[in-house]
Design an enzyme around this catalytic site. Structure first.
Site, PDB file in Angstrom:
ATOM      1  N   HIS A   1       3.088  -0.637  -7.940  1.00  0.00           N
ATOM      2  CA  HIS A   1       2.636   0.028  -6.707  1.00  0.00           C
ATOM      3  C   HIS A   1       3.119   1.478  -6.664  1.00  0.00           C
ATOM      4  O   HIS A   1       2.352   2.402  -6.367  1.00  0.00           O
ATOM      5  CB  HIS A   1       3.189  -0.714  -5.484  1.00  0.00           C
TER       6      HIS A   1
ATOM      7  N   ASP B   1      -1.844  -8.242  -0.937  1.00  0.00           N
ATOM      8  CA  ASP B   1      -2.405  -6.977  -1.423  1.00  0.00           C
ATOM      9  C   ASP B   1      -3.915  -7.077  -1.566  1.00  0.00           C
ATOM     10  O   ASP B   1      -4.653  -6.153  -1.196  1.00  0.00           O
ATOM     11  CB  ASP B   1      -1.796  -6.610  -2.783  1.00  0.00           C
TER      12      ASP B   1
ATOM     13  N   GLY C   1      -3.370   2.671  26.059  1.00  0.00           N
ATOM     14  CA  GLY C   1      -2.728   2.910  24.772  1.00  0.00           C
ATOM     15  C   GLY C   1      -2.077   1.665  24.227  1.00  0.00           C
ATOM     16  O   GLY C   1      -1.941   0.654  24.922  1.00  0.00           O
TER      17      GLY C   1
ATOM     18  N   PRO D   1       0.785  -1.046  22.791  1.00  0.00           N
ATOM     19  CA  PRO D   1       2.071  -1.455  23.389  1.00  0.00           C
ATOM     20  C   PRO D   1       3.221  -0.578  22.897  1.00  0.00           C
ATOM     21  O   PRO D   1       3.246  -0.147  21.742  1.00  0.00           O
ATOM     22  CB  PRO D   1       2.243  -2.903  22.906  1.00  0.00           C
ATOM     23  N   GLY D   2       4.167  -0.312  23.790  1.00  0.00           N
ATOM     24  CA  GLY D   2       5.378   0.402  23.405  1.00  0.00           C
ATOM     25  C   GLY D   2       5.260   1.909  23.357  1.00  0.00           C
ATOM     26  O   GLY D   2       6.161   2.587  22.867  1.00  0.00           O
ATOM     27  N   THR D   3       4.172   2.465  23.868  1.00  0.00           N
ATOM     28  CA  THR D   3       3.990   3.921  23.791  1.00  0.00           C
ATOM     29  C   THR D   3       4.543   4.661  25.000  1.00  0.00           C
ATOM     30  O   THR D   3       4.497   5.894  25.035  1.00  0.00           O
ATOM     31  CB  THR D   3       2.496   4.267  23.632  1.00  0.00           C
TER      32      THR D   3
ATOM     33  N   HIS E   1       6.202  -5.732 -10.243  1.00  0.00           N
ATOM     34  CA  HIS E   1       5.124  -5.632  -9.257  1.00  0.00           C
ATOM     35  C   HIS E   1       5.289  -4.386  -8.381  1.00  0.00           C
ATOM     36  O   HIS E   1       4.349  -3.590  -8.227  1.00  0.00           O
ATOM     37  CB  HIS E   1       5.114  -6.894  -8.395  1.00  0.00           C
ATOM     38  N   GLU E   2       6.464  -4.213  -7.820  1.00  0.00           N
ATOM     39  CA  GLU E   2       6.696  -3.078  -6.917  1.00  0.00           C
ATOM     40  C   GLU E   2       6.678  -1.751  -7.669  1.00  0.00           C
ATOM     41  O   GLU E   2       6.240  -0.733  -7.133  1.00  0.00           O
ATOM     42  CB  GLU E   2       8.026  -3.248  -6.179  1.00  0.00           C
TER      43      GLU E   2
END
Length: 499
Positions: free
Chosen positions: A337, A408, A106, A108-110, A333-334
């Site tokens: 989105h 983007d 799996g 990393p960090g799971t 811009h944001e």
């Protein structure tokens, strides 16, 4: 005592040889060389002590399966495999061969290491831990010797603690168990792997000490086929990223010892953290507590969790502050989105901000209504629309584009390639690697141009809304998804995409 006698004998011998007229310089040189080899690699490098958790002190019991959330299927499969260690007499009556190895696979960090430690506590076993890199040295024979040592150390500790089973956990086993012949002629890797194969073949249900090898990797495709065949690693357990329910479980586990405000909604936090691992979620709860402590609050409220999500995803707030013209462009811009995201999936915007974090000057965060495992053509095209909307909003409101959209565009191109490789383009079912570069470029361009025309239609009809939201961001820096939707509906904008 032996060390002191050896040093005294060597000194006396040197004095006698000098008195007899012998040239002792070569002897001193050889002695110095041996000492260097002893301390740097040599004999001391071979005698390695691997880290262990002493179950007699109650260390293992602190980590059990109840404290690991979000991996119900992985825990179920692992617990079934551990029954063979725990009930060895029963499996002998049934004629069942004991499992020799379990491979945890799996990202990393799971929680693969936590599962291994919980397994040791569940079976009341000695637990030895090592990383694959600890076995590999440039000197011939060192790796193989260390493999023998970890198995011998497991047996010795089992007898010392009056137990009958031991678990050897090897993290990052792809370093130790990589495909033979893939290391550019460096035979030390192959010899080390061969020794591990021999040790695992030697595990028997008749042994006084039952040994189970648990290994973890996030690069299972690199492992040698002889290592992962049945009879060595008998079980392959996938430890994937947690789903929505799993993330909520993990958040509950990590907030048990924290003072929580009544307004905290962990399910909402779990919805905002799609793609987070257990390690990310632990960091999130820790950061939320730190933020509350900074503000000298006694309880952690929901807003600290939401800010911690941004921090874990994007990084700490940056000191740099763009000028007013750049801030206005970032806000436009944001907002572009966010407008496109609400057009395609109403209710998907979580927040919009012009606060700089990491490498991002601003960002729009989405909240998916569910966890996606398969993506349709419509969904992928919608993601392209959202990615293009920021740049097109700049062009509509400000009359030009900027370099802020480069990331983007790269993501949009990646999604276009995914459409092509999945057989959802005009090329039909093809192999992406076999398509000539010019044809691939033309198809990607046609996909992006088609989606760009859809986005322009929405942006051009909503210029007043974009200006209003951007002006709000210019003054407040951040707007929540709920507030954005109220502004959207108050403007009465018609948000539709023509097919």
């Amino acid at each position: 005592m032996i060390k002191e006698l050896s040093i005294g004998f060597a000194a006396a011998a040197a004095i006698i040889m000098i008195q007899q007229g012998f040239n002792v310089v070569p002897w001193f040189f050889m002695a110095g060389l041996i000492l260097v080899l002893y301390y740097m690699v040599g004999f001391k490098g071979l005698n390695k002590s691997f880290s262990a958790v002493d179950g007699s002190k109650g260390s293992i019991e602190k980590i059990n399966f109840d404290r690991i959330g979000g991996h119900d299927s992985a825990k179920k499969e692992l617990l079934e495999a551990l029954e063979f260690v725990k009930n060895s007499k029963l499996i002998m009556k049934m004629g069942i061969r004991p499992l020799k190895g379990i491979l945890l696979m799996g990202p990393p960090g799971t929680g693969k290491t936590l599962l291994a430690k919980a397994a040791a506590g569940y079976t009341d076993s000695v637990f030895l831990s090592a990383s694959g890199s600890e076995f590999i040295e440039v000197y011939a024979g060192v790796g193989a010797q260390r493999v023998r040592q970890i198995f011998n150390q497991a047996k010795e500790m089992t007898k010392k603690q009056n137990k009958n089973s031991a678990i050897i956990f090897i993290d990052e086993i792809e370093i130790l168990g990589g495909k033979r012949g893939s290391h550019g002629g460096h035979l030390e890797y192959d010899q080390t792997l061969n020794q591990l194969l021999v040790e695992m073949d030697g595990i028997s249900c008749n042994d006084q000490t039952k040994i189970l090898v648990i290994a973890a990797t996030n690069r299972s495709e690199l492992l040698d086929s002889a290592l992962v065949r049945p009879g060595r690693f008998d079980r392959m357990v996938n430890v994937d990223l947690p789903d929505l329910e799993g993330r909520e479980q993990i958040l509950k586990l990590h907030t048990r010892n924290k003072p929580m405000s009544k307004d905290v909604n962990l399910k909402a936090v779990a919805q905002d953290t799609f793609g987070f691992s257990g390690a990310h979620l632990e960091s999130l709860t820790n950061e939320a507590a730190i933020l509350a402590m900074r503000d000298k609050k006694k309880f952690i409220s929901q807003r600290y969790f939401l800010e911690a999500v941004d921090k874990v995803m994007m990084g700490e707030k940056m000191d740099r502050k763009p000028d007013i013209d750049e801030l206005w462009r970032i806000a436009v811009h944001e907002t572009g989105h966010a407008l496109m995201s609400e057009t395609i999936r109403p209710g998907s915007v979580s927040s919009i901000t012009t606060t700089s974090r990491g490498k991002a000057l601003g960002y729009m965060r989405q909240t998916p209504d569910r966890d996606f495992h398969l993506y349709t053509k419509e969904y992928l095209e919608g993601q392209i629309n959202i990615l293009l909307a920021g740049s097109l909003a700049e062009e509509e409101i400000l009359g030009s584009r900027s370099t802020g959209a480069s990331a983007d565009f790269q993501q949009a191109i990646g999604i276009a390639k995914e459409l092509i490789s999945s057989g959802m383009s005009t090329l039909g079912v093809v192999s992406l690697s076999d398509i000539p570069g010019t044809i691939l470029h033309d198809v990607i361009s046609s996909i992006l141009e088609k989606e760009e025309s859809k986005v322009k239609e929405v942006i051009s009809c909503s210029s007043n809304l974009i200006k209003e939201v951007a002006d709000y961001l210019l003054n407040q820096e951040k707007i929540s998804g709920e507030a954005f939707r109220k502004m959207l509906f108050s403007c009465g904008e018609k948000l539709k995409i023509s097919s």
